[in-house]
Design a protein around this motif. Structure first.
Motif, PDB file in Angstrom:
ATOM      1  N   SER A  63       0.834  -1.205   0.000  1.00 46.33           N
ATOM      2  CA  SER A  63       0.000   0.000   0.000  1.00 46.33           C
ATOM      3  C   SER A  63       0.864   1.249   0.000  1.00 46.33           C
ATOM      4  O   SER A  63       0.533   2.234  -0.667  1.00 46.33           O
ATOM      5  N   ALA A  64       1.975   1.192   0.738  1.00 50.15           N
ATOM      6  CA  ALA A  64       2.849   2.367   0.788  1.00 50.15           C
ATOM      7  C   ALA A  64       3.392   2.677  -0.596  1.00 50.15           C
ATOM      8  O   ALA A  64       3.481   3.843  -0.989  1.00 50.15           O
ATOM      9  N   PHE A  65       3.726   1.644  -1.346  1.00 54.25           N
ATOM     10  CA  PHE A  65       4.234   1.885  -2.704  1.00 54.25           C
ATOM     11  C   PHE A  65       3.159   2.530  -3.568  1.00 54.25           C
ATOM     12  O   PHE A  65       3.435   3.467  -4.309  1.00 54.25           O
ATOM     13  N   ILE A  66       1.941   2.007  -3.464  1.00 53.25           N
ATOM     14  CA  ILE A  66       0.851   2.591  -4.262  1.00 53.25           C
ATOM     15  C   ILE A  66       0.601   4.041  -3.823  1.00 53.25           C
ATOM     16  O   ILE A  66       0.437   4.947  -4.646  1.00 53.25           O
ATOM     17  N   TYR A  67       0.611   4.222  -2.515  1.00 50.43           N
ATOM     18  CA  TYR A  67       0.357   5.529  -1.928  1.00 50.43           C
ATOM     19  C   TYR A  67       1.410   6.534  -2.403  1.00 50.43           C
ATOM     20  O   TYR A  67       1.092   7.613  -2.930  1.00 50.43           O
TER      21      TYR A  67
ATOM     22  N   ALA B 203      -6.446   9.691  12.528  1.00 53.43           N
ATOM     23  CA  ALA B 203      -6.127   8.477  11.778  1.00 53.43           C
ATOM     24  C   ALA B 203      -4.644   8.106  11.857  1.00 53.43           C
ATOM     25  O   ALA B 203      -4.305   6.935  12.005  1.00 53.43           O
ATOM     26  N   TYR B 204      -3.771   9.101  11.751  1.00 50.86           N
ATOM     27  CA  TYR B 204      -2.356   8.760  11.618  1.00 50.86           C
ATOM     28  C   TYR B 204      -1.829   7.932  12.783  1.00 50.86           C
ATOM     29  O   TYR B 204      -1.146   6.922  12.563  1.00 50.86           O
ATOM     30  N   PRO B 205      -2.102   8.337  14.035  1.00 46.97           N
ATOM     31  CA  PRO B 205      -1.519   7.553  15.122  1.00 46.97           C
ATOM     32  C   PRO B 205      -2.110   6.147  15.219  1.00 46.97           C
ATOM     33  O   PRO B 205      -1.606   5.330  15.989  1.00 46.97           O
ATOM     34  N   GLN B 206      -3.156   5.862  14.452  1.00 43.58           N
ATOM     35  CA  GLN B 206      -3.688   4.504  14.481  1.00 43.58           C
ATOM     36  C   GLN B 206      -2.927   3.580  13.551  1.00 43.58           C
ATOM     37  O   GLN B 206      -3.166   2.377  13.535  1.00 43.58           O
TER      38      GLN B 206
ATOM     39  N   ALA C 240      -6.152   8.034  -1.516  1.00 45.37           N
ATOM     40  CA  ALA C 240      -7.116   7.918  -0.410  1.00 45.37           C
ATOM     41  C   ALA C 240      -7.295   6.454  -0.031  1.00 45.37           C
ATOM     42  O   ALA C 240      -7.252   6.087   1.149  1.00 45.37           O
ATOM     43  N   LEU C 241      -7.451   5.603  -1.054  1.00 43.85           N
ATOM     44  CA  LEU C 241      -7.708   4.193  -0.761  1.00 43.85           C
ATOM     45  C   LEU C 241      -6.490   3.514  -0.139  1.00 43.85           C
ATOM     46  O   LEU C 241      -6.593   2.811   0.872  1.00 43.85           O
ATOM     47  N   SER C 242      -5.325   3.750  -0.750  1.00 44.74           N
ATOM     48  CA  SER C 242      -4.157   3.026  -0.256  1.00 44.74           C
ATOM     49  C   SER C 242      -3.749   3.520   1.128  1.00 44.74           C
ATOM     50  O   SER C 242      -3.309   2.725   1.970  1.00 44.74           O
ATOM     51  N   SER C 243      -3.938   4.830   1.386  1.00 46.84           N
ATOM     52  CA  SER C 243      -3.547   5.298   2.714  1.00 46.84           C
ATOM     53  C   SER C 243      -4.503   4.757   3.771  1.00 46.84           C
ATOM     54  O   SER C 243      -4.092   4.463   4.892  1.00 46.84           O
ATOM     55  N   THR C 244      -5.769   4.589   3.401  1.00 49.25           N
ATOM     56  CA  THR C 244      -6.699   3.970   4.353  1.00 49.25           C
ATOM     57  C   THR C 244      -6.227   2.561   4.708  1.00 49.25           C
ATOM     58  O   THR C 244      -6.269   2.143   5.867  1.00 49.25           O
ATOM     59  N   LEU C 245      -5.763   1.848   3.679  1.00 46.98           N
ATOM     60  CA  LEU C 245      -5.242   0.500   3.935  1.00 46.98           C
ATOM     61  C   LEU C 245      -4.093   0.557   4.932  1.00 46.98           C
ATOM     62  O   LEU C 245      -3.972  -0.291   5.822  1.00 46.98           O
TER      63      LEU C 245
END
Lengths: 496, 84, 587, 331
Positions: free
Chosen positions: C99-103, C209-212, C127-132
């Protein structure tokens, strides 16, 4: 080569009795599959011919147009035929195992025969250039659809089929009355002939009442057939309780053909000027379309039976198509027509997922999806991609139609409508999301079904459709080109 | 011996620290006004030493004050969301 | 051939590798992560093939266009991906890496494309990959926080799409460039992008969201989304004055909420909002100097925030928590390398001379001053000083030095796994810290990459003096108040209350199946807060009027009604001058 | 005179419809709907549409009634109370009806010789069909040749109806029923005891079948054709079944054979079309079947009517078998 239009319909029509002649049950499937693939092949050639050389006219029995029945294939017909036969070919490939599980073995041959007849009916509607012939093929496709839905496993399938039968028959009868009234005013049944003679009908300042009544009958009948809100009430039950294969096929094709009929009757027979400027069909269609998008999406969010949820989503998607039509502009029409194609791709794929899940777990309630993300990874991945397309995420086919529809509404300056379209796609996110969440993130089902991945024969067609969803989201040239040319033809009254 | 009666007795009303604080506030107001009323290149014609300190001091104190005020208003127990 | 040309686009390459990355065997994944980002970085800087165009739906899309701003952002994004994934290799899930690569591919794609439609595609992908990535955190609240995050970003995407649609419908060019102010398109696009930048009233999503995310996940998250938004703002909205108040709000919001926070990773998240606000102000002023400064500061910010988050990540990996009260103090002697890196990062965040943000922040501030924005200048000066109270001073103090609040925490610190990271993770952290210093020492190398020619000289006596003053005062104040502001075990309400309590409570209520229980629903119906919800439910719920199966007879009746009304409507419409619907709909 | 007959028939039609709505005994409803069809057929006769009247009489009055009767054998004979309040429905229907009357005021008057339908396509059929198709009965030439493709569609509709019944009810029930009857030594229904009926029916059945064949092959010259003939032929079989029991009837022709015959009927029709394609004409262009176009038309119409007849016959019997066997299962 010049008989293509006739062959297109005859192949499935005559392969249906062939299915019944066989004692060998797999043979019925084999014949049906071969027939649909042959049909698909023919439709490809037909589409190519029509794109390159323009419309084809074919006289059945050698009798020229107003005296006999003639087939008239323009780009719009070819496009619809392409959708219908393509979905049919993939559905049949998918069907083998699913049908084995869901249909009683002694009805297998009848099932495949009916499926072929239904296909032939839908193709006939799209190809014919004769108003009464449309009705005949409508009857063929509807009657077989009722029976196919009634073959569902659950007992309520019969009830759903019965309701569909009553509603469908009322719809078909209204269409017939509409055609009859048109005939009484013009004395002809051929569509092009009708168009030219409708213009010559004497009218008072208030318009010709009979003509208006005829169109009202046609509108209501077609609205019933295409499940336009609020006449959609038969659809959720029918799609929910029908056998998986039937749902795939009907959801992806039947309503599209009804939309096609609406286009044909309003643009090619009665004429855009009469229908949109005098009777303002655009405004009359607009409200039900918007209501369909909002209400059906909201209802879908609350469903626990996922097949039913997708059925409501179909009603919402039909709202997008009619919304495109109601815009009465080239862009709006292109969007509506293109969405017929894209919706067939995504709903076909999503209902195939339902079929595969039903094949493995026996039902498609939300709770049955728990842990499926791990146990049926490919199937659920297909659901995710299909869902993305339904939401209209970029690089999927759903995005393209949404984009063009947005453009069309903005072009017309209908800002609130744009907002509703976008809201509808957010609602789609929610209802697709519930399934994805259950499949991937909820704890597993307490009772282990021992579920494994769906068989390859199901995965393959499913992923072909998913691939198409993605391919046509990137390379839009073919469907968009056809939709735009079809819109041009319609805007000019079907004469091109 | 009685302490001589002087005005000091009256002037003691204002304590030393308070008067200093007042001085600070006054000078800050002046400087602030200077900054606001001569907006063009405010740093160029002011003494470089002290001005940054003053701004930082005032600003930070204000921010801290606001924070402490908001703390009462907005803070809830750790399991607030779990309860609701 | 287009398909081979696509491989020239770094973003596409990253996305295409990202999709199967999670399924690759570990050795292959490892080698791709180590080698691919540097190679692409090299490729970006040496590529001379010119723009890549495709035609889609009749629009000319520019998939690759190397502008100096874009190249700068893309390069630092690429470095962030590289360092972040090296740091992540130790214990991140394969899904997170993919996901990080896609992001990152999405973020880099946005920087190197030059039209709105391509941008929107990348935008949604991000948006999608960062949610992942958020979900890969697998913490207690990751799931719901990710949902909130997704919801907000999809809503932003919708606004953006509508804006782009309006832009196209108005016949405007879809090329990515300065937008003419005014009109629906302008405001919708701006709203969509500001949402990603963490603008009010949705600023909470960053710290929500980030700290999660996992220790490494947050490193990725901090680098891309907000900074991509800053990039787009620089490209399209430079000089939009509305950004100034928004930026000021964000800057102050970030400080205050960070002060009230006890979780060190959340402190850093609020600090992101604070710094992005700073950049927004700079963009809003829009002079060449401030734009330069915004870009430079974005670069510096990505780098030092990454280092700080890696440090926080190391602590989280070791102790399993990032709550200040449970960290148990005096961690610094257990992990000297981490401490060093955090201190460098913290210094860089405060703008200590000879670190990165000293040379970038002062560009912005002097730009503001030169632009005659006295008031704004004061506010930004204060904001940059108060960084001491979040990322600069308070964070390292709470993380490494502060005395423990609970006795149980002390024993945690003595566990054997509380050590510095090893190998690649340590290397990544050191590389980040080193870059912070390098930029500080050699500012001209960064300035030369900026689009507008810069003549700024950071190392003058005056500049150093002013910064020392600021830091001295702020540092002293921090030291004096450190006990007063020691975090309590609490949370702070934010606008996400509406999402989490007001909306979610009703949502949970029906999804838990309460709705099916008739008696209960009647009871709820009477309570006032449920009333509006029940209206929807009565209409749309599983047994709702609009959802239930109808009797066939009543549908048939409905059809008759429809027929009658259609005939009436058509007849009325056919009468000239009496077009009912036309009048009803007002057109 | 004709007007009075029309008015009388229409009044009766309306009364029958009302009666059907009011009565809740299913048996009566079926009988009344038979009467309704008969009245319709009479109206068609008075409009000189003899072919349509013939079909209506055979299908609506004859076979539909029998099928419906065999259906209520498997259900209740009493209608359950309606879920809707009829008054509101009545109001809506009346309002809609009134609007429809208003809406169709511009329609050409009944029997108006100037109506457009008499001036566009119809004259050509009247004038040219003799030379082009060669059939004395213009209706037949329209149905089988000019609009032969529609008729193929209608045949498929009939075929589909049969398939639907087969698909939904299936053969298995019937075969079991037959087995059980054999096992119990029952070979005839109760009806079989009526000696007079048995003898009369036995005498009638050959006549019925012969008449059906006459109708089938006489379609070129007078009212008749595949549809009517198939229905009449099927009613012969149904009589036989009623008298001698399902088992005996199934021994004469099994459901499976019937489904084959039906399929073959459709294939015959379609096969003629395919043949014309292969011989170089358009689909269903009978002209190419023979060197002489008129003879070709004759042959083509003969063959397709045969296809229609066999399909209709076998499907009707099949549906009857299916419903009757359901009744058997219930007992």
């Amino acid at each position: 080569m010049n008989h293509l239009a006739a062959i297109q319909v005859i192949i499935p029509l005559l392969c249906a009795p062939l299915c019944m002649l066989l004692r060998w049950r797999t043979g019925a499937w084999l014949i049906a599959t071969l027939a649909t693939w042959a049909t698909f092949g023919v439709s490809l050639v037909l589409a190519r011919t029509v794109i390159l050389n323009g419309a084809i006219t074919y006289d059945m029995g050698g009798w020229p147009a107003p005296w006999g029945i003639s087939y008239h294939v323009d780009i719009l017909s070819a496009f619809v035929v392409l959708i219908v036969s393509g979905v049919a070919a993939l559905t049949l490939a998918f069907a083998y195992k699913s049908v084995q599980r869901e249909i009683r073995p002694e009805s297998l041959r009848a099932f495949y025969a009916l499926l072929l007849i239904c296909l032939a009916g839908l193709l006939g509607i799209a190809l014919t250039g004769d108003a009464f012939n449309i009705y005949v093929f409508l009857e063929i496709s509807s009657l077989s659809a009722y029976a196919l839905i009634g073959m569902g496993q659950r007992r309520r399938a019969l009830r759903a089929a019965f309701q569909y039968l009553i509603m469908g028959t009322i719809g078909a009868t209204f269409i017939l009355i509409g055609i009859g009234l048109l005939y009484s005013l013009t004395g002809t049944l051929n569509i092009q002939d009708l168009a030219s003679r409708v213009e010559m009908i004497p009218t008072s300042t208030y318009g010709n009442h009979t003509l208006i009544t005829a169109f009202a009958f046609l509108t209501v009948g077609l609205s019933l057939k295409l499940a336009l809100f609020p006449l959609h009430l038969w659809l959720p039950n029918a799609y929910t309780y029908a056998p998986s294969v039937v749902t795939i096929f009907l959801a992806a094709t039947a309503t599209k053909v009804a939309v096609y009929m609406l286009l044909r009757f309003s643009f090619c027979i009665l004429g855009q000027r009469f229908v949109f400027e005098q009777l303002t069909l655009g405004n009359i269609l607009l409200l039900p379309s918007l209501a369909a998008i909002l209400v059906a999406s909201l209802v879908a969010i609350f469903q626990y039976d996922i097949k039913r949820m997708l059925a409501y989503s179909s009603i919402a998607q039909i709202g997008y198509m009619t919304l495109g039509i109601s815009l009465n502009s080239h862009a709006g029409l292109s969007a509506g027509i293109l969405h017929m194609f894209n919706h067939a791709l995504m709903k076909g794929a999503l209902f195939m997922v339902m079929g595969a899940v039903a094949y493995r777990t026996g039902s498609v309630y939300l709770s049955d999806f728990r842990g499926l993300g791990r146990r049926m990874p490919w199937t659920m991945a297909a659901f995710v991609f299909g869902g993305l397309s339904l939401m209209g995420v970029p690089l999927t086919a759903g995005f393209i139609s949404k984009w063009i529809l947005l453009q069309a509404t903005l072009e017309a300056g209908w800002w609130p409508v744009t907002a509703i379209i976008l809201l509808g796609s957010l609602l789609a996110v929610i209802y697709i999301w519930r399934v994805v969440e259950t499949a991937y993130f909820n704890p597993r089902h307490e009772i282990e079904h021992g579920t494994e991945e769906a068989p390859l024969s199901m995965l393959l067609p499913m992923w072909v459709l998913i691939g198409a969803n993605i391919y046509f989201g990137i390379d839009t040239s073919i469907p968009l080109h056809m939709a735009e040319r079809a819109a041009t033809i319609l805007m000019s009254g079907g004469t091109l | 011996m009685r302490a001589p009666i002087s005005s000091a007795k009256d002037s003691v009303i204002v304590s030393k620290t308070t008067s200093r604080l007042l001085w600070i506030v006054l000078s800050m107001l002046l400087l602030g006004a200077d900054l606001i009323w001569t907006p063009h290149a405010p740093v160029s014609h002011l003494p470089q030493i002290g001005i940054y300190m003053l701004i930082t001091l005032t600003g930070t104190v204000v921010v801290l004050g606001v924070t402490l005020g908001l703390r009462r208003l907005l803070q809830r127990g750790e399991d607030y969301y779990a309860e609701h | 051939m287009l398909s081979t040309k696509l491989l020239y686009i770094p973003g596409v390459v990253l996305i295409l590798t990202g999709i199967p990355l999670a399924f690759f065997p570990a050795w292959l994944r490892r080698s791709i992560i180590i080698t691919l980002p540097p190679l692409l970085l090299l490729h970006m800087w040496t590529f001379s093939g010119g723009d890549i165009h495709v035609t889609w739906l009749g629009y000319k899309l520019t998939l690759l266009h190397l502008s100096s701003t874009g190249l700068l952002f893309a390069s630092v994004f690429m470095f962030a991906l590289w360092a972040g994934s090296l740091f992540a290799l130790q214990d991140a899930s394969p899904l997170e890496l993919g996901s990080a690569f896609i992001y990152a591919g999405g973020a880099i794609g946005i920087c190197l494309c030059a039209d709105w439609i391509t941008l929107f595609c990348y935008w949604e992908l991000m948006a999608l990959s960062s949610t992942l990535i958020v979900w890969c955190g697998k913490q207690q609240d990751s799931w719901r926080a990710g949902l909130r995050y997704l919801l907000i970003h999809l809503a932003g995407g919708v606004a953006l799409l509508a804006g782009i649609g309006a832009l196209a419908a108005a016949g405007g060019s879809l090329e990515l460039g300065r937008l003419a102010p005014g009109g629906y398109a302008y405001w919708l696009i701006l709203a969509g992008i500001l949402l990603n930048a963490g603008a009010p009233p949705f600023s909470f999503w960053v710290a929500d969201a980030y700290p999660q995310a996992s220790p490494s996940g947050m490193v990725f998250l901090s680098a891309f989304t907000t900074k991509t938004a800053v990039f787009v703002l620089i490209t399209a909205f430079a000089g939009a004055n509305v950004l100034i108040p928004i930026g000021i709000y964000m800057a102050i919001y970030g400080i205050i909420y960070a002060l009230l926070e006890q979780d060190i990773r959340r402190i850093l998240a609020y600090s992101i909002v604070n710094q992005v606000g700073f950049m927004l102000v700079a963009v809003g002023v829009g002079t060449p100097d401030t734009l330069n400064g915004a870009q430079a500061h974005a670069v510096a910010h990505i780098l030092y925030k990454m280092v700080l988050l890696m440090g926080a990540g190391v602590i989280m990996r070791s102790l399993g928590t990032t709550k200040a009260r449970e960290l148990g103090g005096a961690l610094w002697h257990k992990m000297p390398w981490t401490t060093a890196c955090i201190l460098v990062g913290a210094a860089a965040s405060m703008g200590v001379p000879f670190t990165s943000s000293f040379v970038t922040k002062s560009v912005v501030l002097s730009g503001l001053a030169d632009a005659g924005m006295g008031f704004v200048w004061v506010l930004m000066l204060v904001c940059s000083a108060t960084v001491v109270f979040n990322a600069g001073g308070r964070f390292p103090w709470l993380a490494l030095f502060a005395p423990t609040a609970t006795s149980a925490a002390t024993s945690k610190v003595d566990a054997p796994k509380v050590t510095d990271p090893k190998g690649l993770a340590l290397f990544a952290m050191l590389a980040g810290a080193l870059l912070c210093l390098v930029i500080g020492w050699f500012p001209q190398s960064l300035y030369s990459a900026l689009p507008h020619t810069a003549i700024y000289q950071p190392y003058t006596f005056g500049h150093i003096l002013e910064q020392v003053q600021i830091l001295a005062v702020a540092g002293a104040l921090f030291w004096l108040t450190r006990r007063v502001l020691y975090p309590s075990a609490s949370i702070t309400l934010d606008t996400d209350w509406f999402l989490r309590v007001a909306v979610l409570r009703t949502w949970q209520w029906f999804s838990s199946g309460l709705a099916t229980s008739y008696a209960k629903s009647i009871e709820l119906l009477t309570s006032s807060q449920m009333r509006s919800y029940m209206l929807i439910f009565i209409l749309h719920g599983p047994r709702g009027i609009l959802a239930r199966s109808w009797y066939t007879g009543s549908i048939a009746l409905w059809v008759a009604v429809m027929l009658a009304s259609y005939i009436i409507l058509y007849n009325l419409n056919a009468i000239p001058g009496l077009n009912v619907l036309q009048q009803l709909l007002g057109r | 005179m004709e007007l009075i007959i029309d008015i009388t028939l229409l009044t009766f039609l309306g009364l029958t419809a009302l009666a059907i709505n009011r009565i809740d005994k299913l048996f009566c409803i079926i009988m009344l709907s038979g009467i309704y069809s008969l009245l319709c057929a009479s109206l068609f006769v008075s409009m000189d549409a003899v072919d349509v009247a013939f079909t209506e009489a055979a299908v609506g009055t004859g076979i539909a009634t029998v099928l419906l009767l065999s259906t209520i054998g498997a259900t209740d004979t009493q209608q359950r109370s309606a879920p809707q309040r009829p008054l509101f429905a009545l109001l809506v229907v009346c309002a809609t009806g009134a609007i429809l009357v208003y809406g169709t005021m511009d329609m050409p008057a009944f029997g108006d010789p100037d109506a457009p339908i008499h001036h566009h396509v119809a004259p050509r059929y009247l004038e040219m069909s003799q030379q082009e198709v060669g059939s004395d009965n213009i209706v037949t030439s329209i149905l089988s040749s000019y609009r032969g493709f529609d008729t193929l569609g209608e045949t498929v509709v009939i075929f589909t109806a049969g398939l639907s019944v087969v698909g939904l009810i299936g053969f298995r029930g019937m075969q079991k029923f037959g087995d059980r009857q054999r096992a119990a030594g029952i070979t005839q229904d109760d009806m079989g005891k009526h000696l007079v009926l048995r003898i009369v029916i036995k005498m009638f059945i050959p006549l019925i079948l012969l008449f059906a064949l006459y109708v089938q092959f006489h379609g070129d010259f007078g009212p008749g054709g595949g549809f009517q003939a198939g229905v009449i032929f099927a009613s012969g079989f149904i009589f036989y079944t009623l008298m001698f029991g399902l088992d005996a009837a199934m021994r004469v022709v099994s459901p499976r054979t019937l489904s084959y015959i039906a399929a073959l009927g459709v294939l015959t029709y379609g096969g003629v079309g395919i043949t014309t394609l292969l011989m170089g004409g358009n689909f269903l262009d009978y002209n190419v079947l023979r060197p002489d176009p008129l003879q070709g038309q004759h042959l083509g119409i003969f063959l397709i009517e045969l296809g229609v007849g066999t399909t209709v016959f076998s499907i009707m019997v099949l549906i009857f078998f299916a419903f009757s066997s359901r009744k058997g299962l219930r007992q």
